[in-house]
Write an enzyme that holds these catalytic residues in place. Structure first.
Site, short mmCIF file in Angstrom:
data_model
loop_
_atom_site.label_atom_id
_atom_site.label_comp_id
_atom_site.label_asym_id
_atom_site.label_seq_id
_atom_site.Cartn_x
_atom_site.Cartn_y
_atom_site.Cartn_z
CG HIS A 8 -1.87 -1.12 1.26
ND1 HIS A 8 -3.16 -1.01 0.78
CD2 HIS A 8 -1.75 -2.41 1.70
CE1 HIS A 8 -3.79 -2.16 0.92
NE2 HIS A 8 -2.96 -3.03 1.48
CD GLU B 12 -5.37 -8.69 6.73
OE1 GLU B 12 -4.40 -8.17 7.31
OE2 GLU B 12 -6.12 -8.06 5.95
CG ASP C 194 -0.33 -5.45 4.28
OD1 ASP C 194 -0.92 -4.83 3.38
OD2 ASP C 194 -0.93 -5.96 5.24
CG ASP C 195 -0.13 -1.30 5.18
OD1 ASP C 195 -0.40 -0.47 4.30
OD2 ASP C 195 -0.88 -2.25 5.47
#
Length: 330
Positions: free
Chosen positions: A14, A195, A273-274
């Site tokens: 992201h 998730e 992801d982040d």
């Protein structure tokens, strides 16, 4: 050759979530915005659980207000990725944060992001492509507007469409119109699923939205028939182990199901992801998976090739990245 020297391919990142905390703090100071409450004493992002994480994430986006802010953000993120061996990356972009889903504004933001991506490719050797992503908990109506932004800008840089946000908000079938719109525009499809919700969410992403990749998807391990189906279909999972562990889905690296999925023939990839939110990097993901499962260079090379095969870029870009992987294999 060591693990830290291996070039890698990332499919699940992201853009705003990869913003270094120092970058966001600096931008907030420039704009006289007080978001000090989202940081811990050591300067990192601070949150208590996934739902608080979503609020902190959105607060961290508040200083990102102009196309120039996103140009600078993209360069900062790609510099960090390249330093950790990433040679090709796909990032989730949200028109919600780039012009509030106004098409004209979205084009301006996108031009700035593309400019930064081109600069990074020239100077850092990393290639970036974008996946437009509505925010699930913002609802289906806003997702339609996001899909129109995606369809109108599909091309060399915008190659995919997905959905992120709170997996427990609504049903995936509620977003079918948005995915159909993106598909008709020639965009490749992925979706966050499996998730927080269980295996059925993964099935729903495939049957209701027709995606070819699944963001996370790790809860599929609770239904081995589904695992075998994923392997047979060749569905690719964008697995983010460090994220799953940081958010408490699994208690530790050895408990993470990525090895079980891999051993059963599922096409898994490794992603961050982040990353600053979860105190990870691609290099750390590789290192921790090596420690947990004794994966060697051969496994990581295979997974990188799997990721490239599943990438949403055009054939020429894929061939260029493949040459870089092959050079490292020599």
């Amino acid at each position: 050759m060591t693990l830290k020297d291996l070039p890698n391919v990332e499919l699940h990142l992201h853009l705003e979530g990869a913003a270094p905390p120092a970058f966001i703090r600096g931008l907030a100071r420039e704009k006289h915005i007080d978001i000090s409450g989202i940081f811990a004493e050591d300067g990192s992002y601070s949150y208590t659980d996934f739902w608080h994480f979503l609020k902190v994430y959105e607060a961290a986006c508040t200083p990102l207000q102009t196309p120039e802010d996103f140009r600078r953000l993209t360069l900062a993120v790609l510099e960090e990725s390249a330093a950790n061996g990433v040679i090709y990356s796909e990032t989730f972009l949200s028109p919600d944060f780039c012009g509030n889903r106004d098409l004209a504004a979205w084009r301006d933001y996108l031009a700035a992001i593309e400019d930064a991506a081109d600069q990074a490719e020239r100077t850092m050797g990393i290639t970036l492509r974008g996946i437009v992503t509505p925010i699930r908990h913002f609802g289906p109506d806003k997702a339609r507007e996001t899909a129109i932004c995606a369809a109108e800008t599909a091309g060399r840089f915008i190659t995919g469409f997905g959905i992120g946000g709170d997996e427990r908000s609504g049903k995936l079938k509620d977003f079918r119109w948005a995915f159909d719109c993106a598909r008709e525009a020639g965009l490749r499809l992925t979706a966050h699923a499996g998730e927080w919700n269980g295996p059925q969410e993964v099935r729903d992403a495939i049957t209701d939205l027709g995606v070819e990749r699944i963001g996370h998807g790790v809860r599929a391990i609770e239904d081995l028939a589904l695992v075998d189906e994923l392997a047979e279909r060749g569905t690719v999972l964008e697995v983010c182990p460090g994220s799953n562990i940081a958010l408490g889905i699994y208690p530790g690296w050895r408990a993470h199901p990525i090895e079980q999925l891999y051993d059963r023939g599922v096409k898994v990839t490794i992603n961050t992801d982040d990353p600053p939110f979860f105190h990870t990097t691609m290099a750390r993901e590789y290192d921790m998976l090596n420690r947990a499962f004794d994966w060697d260079e051969g496994v990581f090379r295979q997974i990188a090739r799997t990721a490239l095969d599943a990438a949403f870029c055009d054939a020429d870009t894929k061939a260029k990245i493949a040459k870089k992987l092959e050079a490292a294999d020599a």
